[in-house]
Structures are given as C-alpha cells and as structure tokens.
Scaffold this active site. Sequence first.
Site, PDB file in Angstrom:
ATOM      1  N   TYR A  14       0.787  -1.315  -0.166  1.00 45.95           N
ATOM      2  CA  TYR A  14       0.491   0.030   0.144  1.00 45.95           C
ATOM      3  C   TYR A  14       0.980   1.468   0.087  1.00 45.95           C
ATOM      4  O   TYR A  14       0.313   2.352  -0.389  1.00 45.95           O
ATOM      5  CB  TYR A  14      -1.185   0.173   1.392  1.00 45.95           C
ATOM      6  CG  TYR A  14      -1.951  -1.156   1.057  1.00 45.95           C
ATOM      7  CD1 TYR A  14      -1.738  -1.731  -0.088  1.00 45.95           C
ATOM      8  CD2 TYR A  14      -2.801  -1.360   2.604  1.00 45.95           C
ATOM      9  CE1 TYR A  14      -3.149  -2.868   0.416  1.00 45.95           C
ATOM     10  CE2 TYR A  14      -3.802  -1.735   2.150  1.00 45.95           C
ATOM     11  CZ  TYR A  14      -4.036  -3.236   1.632  1.00 45.95           C
ATOM     12  OH  TYR A  14      -4.810  -4.062   1.033  1.00 45.95           O
ATOM     13  N   LYS A  29       3.635 -15.107   2.952  1.00 43.43           N
ATOM     14  CA  LYS A  29       3.750 -16.212   1.663  1.00 43.43           C
ATOM     15  C   LYS A  29       5.112 -16.836   1.070  1.00 43.43           C
ATOM     16  O   LYS A  29       5.773 -15.942   0.343  1.00 43.43           O
ATOM     17  CB  LYS A  29       2.843 -15.765   0.724  1.00 43.43           C
ATOM     18  CG  LYS A  29       2.782 -16.457  -0.407  1.00 43.43           C
ATOM     19  CD  LYS A  29       1.569 -17.255  -0.022  1.00 43.43           C
ATOM     20  CE  LYS A  29       1.603 -17.958  -2.015  1.00 43.43           C
ATOM     21  NZ  LYS A  29       0.251 -19.000  -1.317  1.00 43.43           N
ATOM     22  N   ASP A  44      -2.021 -18.734   3.013  1.00 46.63           N
ATOM     23  CA  ASP A  44      -4.307 -18.715   1.855  1.00 46.63           C
ATOM     24  C   ASP A  44      -4.210 -20.291   3.432  1.00 46.63           C
ATOM     25  O   ASP A  44      -5.150 -20.272   3.673  1.00 46.63           O
ATOM     26  CB  ASP A  44      -3.685 -19.721   0.351  1.00 46.63           C
ATOM     27  CG  ASP A  44      -1.709 -20.298   1.079  1.00 46.63           C
ATOM     28  OD1 ASP A  44      -1.190 -20.042   1.880  1.00 46.63           O
ATOM     29  OD2 ASP A  44      -1.716 -20.819  -0.038  1.00 46.63           O
ATOM     30  N   ASP A  90      -5.234  -6.538   6.529  1.00 45.14           N
ATOM     31  CA  ASP A  90      -6.243  -6.091   5.352  1.00 45.14           C
ATOM     32  C   ASP A  90      -6.929  -6.899   5.673  1.00 45.14           C
ATOM     33  O   ASP A  90      -8.338  -6.786   6.168  1.00 45.14           O
ATOM     34  CB  ASP A  90      -5.610  -5.403   4.744  1.00 45.14           C
ATOM     35  CG  ASP A  90      -7.013  -4.076   3.873  1.00 45.14           C
ATOM     36  OD1 ASP A  90      -8.228  -4.083   5.184  1.00 45.14           O
ATOM     37  OD2 ASP A  90      -7.119  -3.577   2.986  1.00 45.14           O
ATOM     38  N   ASP A 132     -10.508  -8.658   8.425  1.00 48.39           N
ATOM     39  CA  ASP A 132     -11.620  -8.613   8.803  1.00 48.39           C
ATOM     40  C   ASP A 132     -12.750  -9.741   8.267  1.00 48.39           C
ATOM     41  O   ASP A 132     -13.513  -9.570   8.635  1.00 48.39           O
ATOM     42  CB  ASP A 132     -12.086  -7.149   6.891  1.00 48.39           C
ATOM     43  CG  ASP A 132     -11.867  -6.153   7.033  1.00 48.39           C
ATOM     44  OD1 ASP A 132     -12.096  -5.736   7.547  1.00 48.39           O
ATOM     45  OD2 ASP A 132     -13.012  -5.241   5.646  1.00 48.39           O
TER      46      ASP A 132
END
Length: 356
Positions: A142, A191, A223, A247, A251
């Site tokens: 980001y 990852k 994942d 992020d 959620d």
Amino acid sequence: MKKHIAILKGDGIGPEIVDQALLVLNKVAEKFGHEFTYIEVAIGGCSIDKYGVPITEEGMNACKQADSVLLGAVGGPKWDGVDPSIRPEKALLAVRKELGLFANLRPTKLFSQLADASPLKQSIVGNGIDLMIVRELTGGIYFGKRRTESVDGEKVATDEMTYSEHEIERIGRVAFESARKRDKRLASVDKANVLDSSRLWRAVMHRLAEEYPDVEYSDILVDNTAMQLIKNPSQFDVIVTENMFGDILSDEASMLTGSIGMMPSASLSSTTLGMYESIHGSAPDIAGMDLANPIGTIMSAAMMLRYSFDMAEEADAIECAVNAVLDDGYRTADIWKEGMKKVGCKEMGAAVAARL
Ligand code: NAD
C-alpha cells in the site's frame, strides 16, 4: 493522571458512537480520579464541507500534541464524488503517517452472550474465539512504488511490496509483547514460499523468536491462515502479518463474531501516542437514528486506557461493564434477538456507564 485526548468524531454515526465513549471515559475519570481533557478535531466529510480538506494542518497538529486520539468514522455517499486528493479517507492515511502509527491491533472476540450471532456453526465457535491480529500499517504494497505504463501496446500496472528489516522487527516486537500479555502464542503469517519480502519477514521473526523463548512461535502461510480462521479459529492467540494480508485477514476475522459494531482497534506508534477506533465505517444508512451500536468505540476507548495510558484496571472496568450490560440482555438492533431488551445507541452507552 491528566490526559489530553483529540476527539475525531467524523461523519455518519461517528458523532453518536463517540459521544457514548466520552460518557464512559468521563465516568472512568470520575471513578478513578483522573482528569481527561478533550479537543475536537473535524475529520473526513464534515471537514471537507467546512474547510475544503479532510483534515486541516491545525487539526493534525492538535492530534500530534494530544496524548492519544479517539476516532468515530469518516466518509459517506455525500463525499463519494469529491476529488480523489481530498477524499475523507485521505485524512485517515495522513493521520496514520504523521503520527507514525505502524502497528494496528485488532482484538477479535466472540462474546459468549452473542455466540449465535457468528455465521459459523456452534460446533466450531463453541470453544470461543479470542484472538488478536497485529497488522503492519505503514509499509508493504500500500506504500510501495506504483506505476501504470504502456508496454507493447497495452497498459501494464505495477505495485511494489517492499519491507525493510527494521520495519519487520518493530512490528514483530509489538506482536511478541502482545502475546506475552495474552496466552503467549504467536503465529506469523506470510507467503514465504513465493515472496522475497515474506522470506525476509520470516527470517526477522525467527531472530526475534529467540529473544522471546516464553512465546510459542509458529509460521503459517496466508492462504492456510484464511482457511484455518474459518475451520478452527480458537487455535489462534496472536497473529502478526504485513499490511495487505492483515487488511484482508482482520476483516475476515471480525466477521467470525457476526457483529461489526462490537469490534475495537488500536493503531500504535513507537511512543505512547495511538489512535483508537471501532473497525466499522460511518454506517450512513443508520446515521442520526440512534440505532448504532457504540460498543466497538467504547471498547476502543478501553484499549486507549490500556495501551496509551497504562490504565489496565480502568480498561478492565470498561470491559466488565460491557459484559454486564450484555448479561443483562441489552442489545442494539444489530445484535438484537427475540427475548432481549432492544435499546438505542444512547441507552446502550448510558447502560455501560451506569455499570462502571
Ligand atoms: P460500514 O461499516 O459503515 O457499514 C456496513 C454495515 O454495517 C451497514 O449496514 C451499517 O449500518 C452496519 N454498521 C456499521 N457499524 C455499525 C454500528 N456501530 N452499529 C450498527 N450497525 C453498524 O461500511 P460501508 O457501508 O461499506 O461504508 C460506509 C462509509 O464508511 C463509506 O463511506 C466508507 O468509505 C466509510 N468507511 C470508513 C471507515 C473508517 O472511518 N475507518 C472504515 C470503513 C468504511
């Protein structure tokens, strides 16, 4: 103790929910002999309307000079069409950047009184959910370089994900310290089977793990984490991860509790200055109707006392009061079910304050 707090009510339900958190904070001050003073700063759409920008320089300075910041929420359809450079959420990114808020802490707890609000089966949530996601907030994709260019007659867009050792180490320390204060288990999400930035992340975390032998450390791929959160969420205590993974996962985790209005968050810097807010948005569909659930913001104020002011007893008192209110059957519309006492935002705030 004297503490000075910047109050950013923002838009939509922001003012309603922050008012209830202030009621609770004032009750804490009275009961524990503290003095809390407040400065109100306009943020988001209401600031755009008044000053033409989502936060003024003066407002930003007031945040920097405060001992901590309490935020409602920003945005709404009225400002969806404004120039992208002054969108309401630009103010949030600016405050995070200016205050150096690199660590986002999101506790996800399924209150036993609301167990059937979870979209997961009782056989899965029956053991309870009580986890904390520690998300890196000022680095990664980001904040990386980005460009869109023409290559061989077509557009190609690139976003770079960059992490340096010091950025990983400082968020890692926040996570290990958080785990120490909880059940002493930390899962680091990456990852590393694909990304260089994840391999560096993992190497730094392993180095830190040697300094925290009392914390049970594990690595888990992002994942797999997404799956495990649904399959067996009670296995987690503290999860630490980079900005974008955090992020998405935070959620996902918040949805496990089925009640977006209940979840607090803290964004911390390397000093005691932090920003505290519920995880939801400005809920324009119910703004001004006394329907909003103020508990997420009240619990955010509790986090402020715990993390910025080192007032653990006061924070515990707020959390106990919230539990007592739920035990007594008080429910705002978002968490209401048959047989419970339906209350509005104000009555919920007053009920929590009364139980302190
Ligand atoms: P939202 O979180 O505002 O609302 C989603 C749904 O949850 C709505 O039905 C809403 O009524 C309900 N809800 C949210 N908070 C609630 C509460 N405390 N009590 C009861 N019900 C609640 O998300 P959205 O509708 O996608 O976004 C609305 C606006 O908020 C947008 O402008 C968005 O950009 C902004 N937003 C701001 C923040 C922030 O300020 N940090 C975060 C997310 C979204």
